[in-house]
Scaffold this motif. Structure first.
Motif, PDB file in Angstrom:
ATOM      1  N   LEU A 145       2.150  -4.914  -4.335  1.00  0.00           N
ATOM      2  CA  LEU A 145       1.017  -5.304  -4.755  1.00  0.00           C
ATOM      3  C   LEU A 145       0.910  -4.864  -6.291  1.00  0.00           C
ATOM      4  CD1 LEU A 145      -1.459  -5.377  -1.751  1.00  0.00           C
ATOM      5  CD2 LEU A 145      -0.137  -7.164  -2.577  1.00  0.00           C
ATOM      6  N   THR A 146       0.020  -5.280  -7.214  1.00  0.00           N
ATOM      7  CA  THR A 146      -0.107  -4.821  -8.271  1.00  0.00           C
ATOM      8  C   THR A 146      -1.577  -4.248  -8.232  1.00  0.00           C
ATOM      9  OG1 THR A 146      -1.537  -6.860  -8.936  1.00  0.00           O
ATOM     10  CG2 THR A 146       0.924  -6.872  -9.486  1.00  0.00           C
ATOM     11  N   THR A 147      -1.833  -3.342  -9.201  1.00  0.00           N
ATOM     12  CA  THR A 147      -3.154  -2.992  -9.262  1.00  0.00           C
ATOM     13  C   THR A 147      -4.545  -3.953  -9.092  1.00  0.00           C
ATOM     14  OG1 THR A 147      -2.471  -1.082 -10.608  1.00  0.00           O
ATOM     15  CG2 THR A 147      -4.764  -1.469 -10.686  1.00  0.00           C
ATOM     16  N   ASP A 148      -4.323  -4.993  -9.721  1.00  0.00           N
ATOM     17  CA  ASP A 148      -5.492  -6.038  -9.724  1.00  0.00           C
ATOM     18  C   ASP A 148      -5.477  -6.430  -8.212  1.00  0.00           C
ATOM     19  OD1 ASP A 148      -6.045  -5.878 -12.498  1.00  0.00           O
ATOM     20  OD2 ASP A 148      -4.886  -7.522 -13.023  1.00  0.00           O
ATOM     21  N   GLN A 149      -4.261  -6.766  -7.829  1.00  0.00           N
ATOM     22  CA  GLN A 149      -4.273  -7.131  -6.256  1.00  0.00           C
ATOM     23  C   GLN A 149      -5.068  -5.917  -5.275  1.00  0.00           C
ATOM     24  OE1 GLN A 149      -0.184  -7.869  -6.034  1.00  0.00           O
ATOM     25  NE2 GLN A 149      -0.503 -10.124  -5.811  1.00  0.00           N
ATOM     26  N   ILE A 150      -4.652  -4.821  -5.774  1.00  0.00           N
ATOM     27  CA  ILE A 150      -5.233  -3.780  -4.723  1.00  0.00           C
ATOM     28  C   ILE A 150      -6.988  -3.742  -5.018  1.00  0.00           C
ATOM     29  CG2 ILE A 150      -5.350  -1.297  -4.485  1.00  0.00           C
ATOM     30  CD1 ILE A 150      -2.228  -1.110  -5.223  1.00  0.00           C
ATOM     31  N   ASP A 151      -7.130  -3.872  -6.213  1.00  0.00           N
ATOM     32  CA  ASP A 151      -8.710  -3.889  -6.691  1.00  0.00           C
ATOM     33  C   ASP A 151      -9.386  -4.996  -6.082  1.00  0.00           C
ATOM     34  OD1 ASP A 151      -8.306  -1.530  -8.071  1.00  0.00           O
ATOM     35  OD2 ASP A 151      -8.104  -2.475  -9.945  1.00  0.00           O
ATOM     36  N   ALA A 152      -8.445  -6.097  -5.825  1.00  0.00           N
ATOM     37  CA  ALA A 152      -9.192  -7.371  -5.269  1.00  0.00           C
ATOM     38  C   ALA A 152      -9.445  -6.985  -3.871  1.00  0.00           C
ATOM     39  CB  ALA A 152      -8.485  -8.673  -5.407  1.00  0.00           C
ATOM     40  N   LEU A 153      -8.445  -6.260  -3.046  1.00  0.00           N
ATOM     41  CA  LEU A 153      -8.537  -6.061  -1.600  1.00  0.00           C
ATOM     42  C   LEU A 153      -9.916  -5.125  -1.627  1.00  0.00           C
ATOM     43  CD1 LEU A 153      -4.879  -5.776  -0.505  1.00  0.00           C
ATOM     44  CD2 LEU A 153      -6.737  -7.458   0.431  1.00  0.00           C
ATOM     45  N   LYS A 154      -9.978  -4.111  -2.405  1.00  0.00           N
ATOM     46  CA  LYS A 154     -11.089  -3.216  -2.215  1.00  0.00           C
ATOM     47  C   LYS A 154     -12.425  -3.875  -2.358  1.00  0.00           C
ATOM     48  CE  LYS A 154      -8.503   1.110  -3.822  1.00  0.00           C
ATOM     49  NZ  LYS A 154      -8.671   2.041  -5.088  1.00  0.00           N
ATOM     50  N   GLN A 155     -12.610  -4.639  -3.566  1.00  0.00           N
ATOM     51  CA  GLN A 155     -13.675  -5.618  -3.688  1.00  0.00           C
ATOM     52  C   GLN A 155     -14.041  -6.454  -2.410  1.00  0.00           C
ATOM     53  OE1 GLN A 155     -15.692  -5.783  -6.444  1.00  0.00           O
ATOM     54  NE2 GLN A 155     -14.687  -3.978  -7.262  1.00  0.00           N
ATOM     55  N   ASP A 156     -13.061  -7.012  -1.818  1.00  0.00           N
ATOM     56  CA  ASP A 156     -13.386  -8.218  -0.688  1.00  0.00           C
ATOM     57  C   ASP A 156     -13.338  -7.608   0.474  1.00  0.00           C
ATOM     58  OD1 ASP A 156     -13.583 -10.659   0.193  1.00  0.00           O
ATOM     59  OD2 ASP A 156     -11.368 -10.917   0.426  1.00  0.00           O
ATOM     60  N   VAL A 157     -12.689  -6.324   0.698  1.00  0.00           N
ATOM     61  CA  VAL A 157     -12.500  -5.690   1.930  1.00  0.00           C
ATOM     62  C   VAL A 157     -12.355  -6.471   2.931  1.00  0.00           C
ATOM     63  CG1 VAL A 157     -13.520  -3.648   3.342  1.00  0.00           C
ATOM     64  CG2 VAL A 157     -14.047  -3.934   0.999  1.00  0.00           C
ATOM     65  N   PRO A 158     -11.204  -7.159   3.529  1.00  0.00           N
ATOM     66  CA  PRO A 158     -11.074  -7.981   4.632  1.00  0.00           C
ATOM     67  C   PRO A 158     -11.080  -7.074   5.921  1.00  0.00           C
ATOM     68  CG  PRO A 158      -8.875  -7.518   3.407  1.00  0.00           C
ATOM     69  CD  PRO A 158      -9.883  -7.011   2.497  1.00  0.00           C
ATOM     70  N   GLU A 159     -11.333  -7.570   6.931  1.00  0.00           N
ATOM     71  CA  GLU A 159     -11.612  -6.947   8.270  1.00  0.00           C
ATOM     72  C   GLU A 159     -10.398  -6.114   8.492  1.00  0.00           C
ATOM     73  OE1 GLU A 159     -12.090  -8.359  12.520  1.00  0.00           O
ATOM     74  OE2 GLU A 159     -12.831  -9.675  11.352  1.00  0.00           O
ATOM     75  N   TRP A 160      -9.127  -6.369   8.267  1.00  0.00           N
ATOM     76  CA  TRP A 160      -7.905  -5.768   8.990  1.00  0.00           C
ATOM     77  C   TRP A 160      -8.110  -4.271   8.133  1.00  0.00           C
ATOM     78  CZ3 TRP A 160      -4.461  -3.652   5.437  1.00  0.00           C
ATOM     79  CH2 TRP A 160      -4.477  -4.523   4.085  1.00  0.00           C
ATOM     80  N   LEU A 161      -8.584  -4.412   7.024  1.00  0.00           N
ATOM     81  CA  LEU A 161      -8.535  -3.325   5.995  1.00  0.00           C
ATOM     82  C   LEU A 161      -9.682  -2.300   6.549  1.00  0.00           C
ATOM     83  CD1 LEU A 161      -7.670  -1.532   3.625  1.00  0.00           C
ATOM     84  CD2 LEU A 161      -9.129  -2.941   1.877  1.00  0.00           C
ATOM     85  N   VAL A 162     -10.882  -2.803   6.933  1.00  0.00           N
ATOM     86  CA  VAL A 162     -11.904  -2.093   7.776  1.00  0.00           C
ATOM     87  C   VAL A 162     -11.241  -1.309   8.720  1.00  0.00           C
ATOM     88  CG1 VAL A 162     -14.138  -2.148   8.561  1.00  0.00           C
ATOM     89  CG2 VAL A 162     -13.672  -3.326   6.714  1.00  0.00           C
ATOM     90  N   LYS A 163     -10.611  -2.226   9.612  1.00  0.00           N
ATOM     91  CA  LYS A 163     -10.122  -1.419  10.724  1.00  0.00           C
ATOM     92  C   LYS A 163      -8.993  -0.505  10.599  1.00  0.00           C
ATOM     93  CE  LYS A 163      -7.858  -3.089  15.213  1.00  0.00           C
ATOM     94  NZ  LYS A 163      -6.776  -3.843  15.389  1.00  0.00           N
ATOM     95  N   GLU A 164      -8.140  -0.862   9.679  1.00  0.00           N
ATOM     96  CA  GLU A 164      -6.901   0.093   9.366  1.00  0.00           C
ATOM     97  C   GLU A 164      -7.648   1.404   8.728  1.00  0.00           C
ATOM     98  OE1 GLU A 164      -4.163   0.146  10.573  1.00  0.00           O
ATOM     99  OE2 GLU A 164      -4.265  -1.831  11.417  1.00  0.00           O
ATOM    100  N   ARG A 165      -8.724   1.169   7.838  1.00  0.00           N
ATOM    101  CA  ARG A 165      -9.441   2.738   7.244  1.00  0.00           C
ATOM    102  C   ARG A 165      -9.828   3.474   8.339  1.00  0.00           C
ATOM    103  NH1 ARG A 165     -12.005   0.328   1.861  1.00  0.00           N
ATOM    104  NH2 ARG A 165     -10.397   0.603   0.497  1.00  0.00           N
TER     105      ARG A 165
END
Length: 134
Positions: free
Chosen positions: A85-105
């Motif tokens: 992923l690019t930095t922009d894509q990572i930043d978008a995930l951090k902004q959007d915070v999908p459910e899988w990311l919350v669970k994995e964190r």
């Protein structure tokens, strides 16, 4: 008698891993050659523009993506992230915070908590003269 000094070299994939960059995004001359230990040290000490740009904007390899998102590499895969992923894509995930990311964190936080508990337990056992058990 003089000693013969062999220069330690590594494959480009190993050097890219040590530099924390995605091999396929590096210049062709980097991908096609071998990298000596001295060259790697020089790249780390004074990175050329292409290396600074890759570190800044990506695409980033999975270990870097996982670290930036605060999850494991396996957690990325479970979340469906299999490509760099690019930095922009990572930043978008951090902004959007999908459910899988919350669970994995949350999973990653539990893993860290358990590792700290085990480290503390083993330190206490060592103080008491007992050998840590697996």
């Amino acid at each position: 008698m003089t000693s013969h000094h062999n220069t330690q070299t590594m494959k480009p994939a190993t050097a890219a891993k040590k530099l924390g960059v995605y091999l396929e995004a590096t210049p062709a001359e980097f991908q096609e050659g071998v990298v000596s230990r001295d060259e790697l040290n020089a790249l780390q000490a004074d990175p050329p523009e292409w290396l600074r740009e890759l570190r800044r904007n990506g695409p980033h390899p999975r270990p870097v993506v996982a670290a930036k998102l605060g999850v494991s590499i396996a957690g990325l895969a479970r979340g469906g992230v299999t490509e760099p992923l690019t930095t922009d894509q990572i930043d978008a995930l951090k902004q959007d915070v999908p459910e899988w990311l919350v669970k994995e964190r949350a999973t990653q936080a539990e893993v860290r908590k358990e590792a700290a508990r085990l480290k503390e337990r083993d330190a206490e056992r060592a103080e008491q003269g007992n050998r840590p058990r697996s």
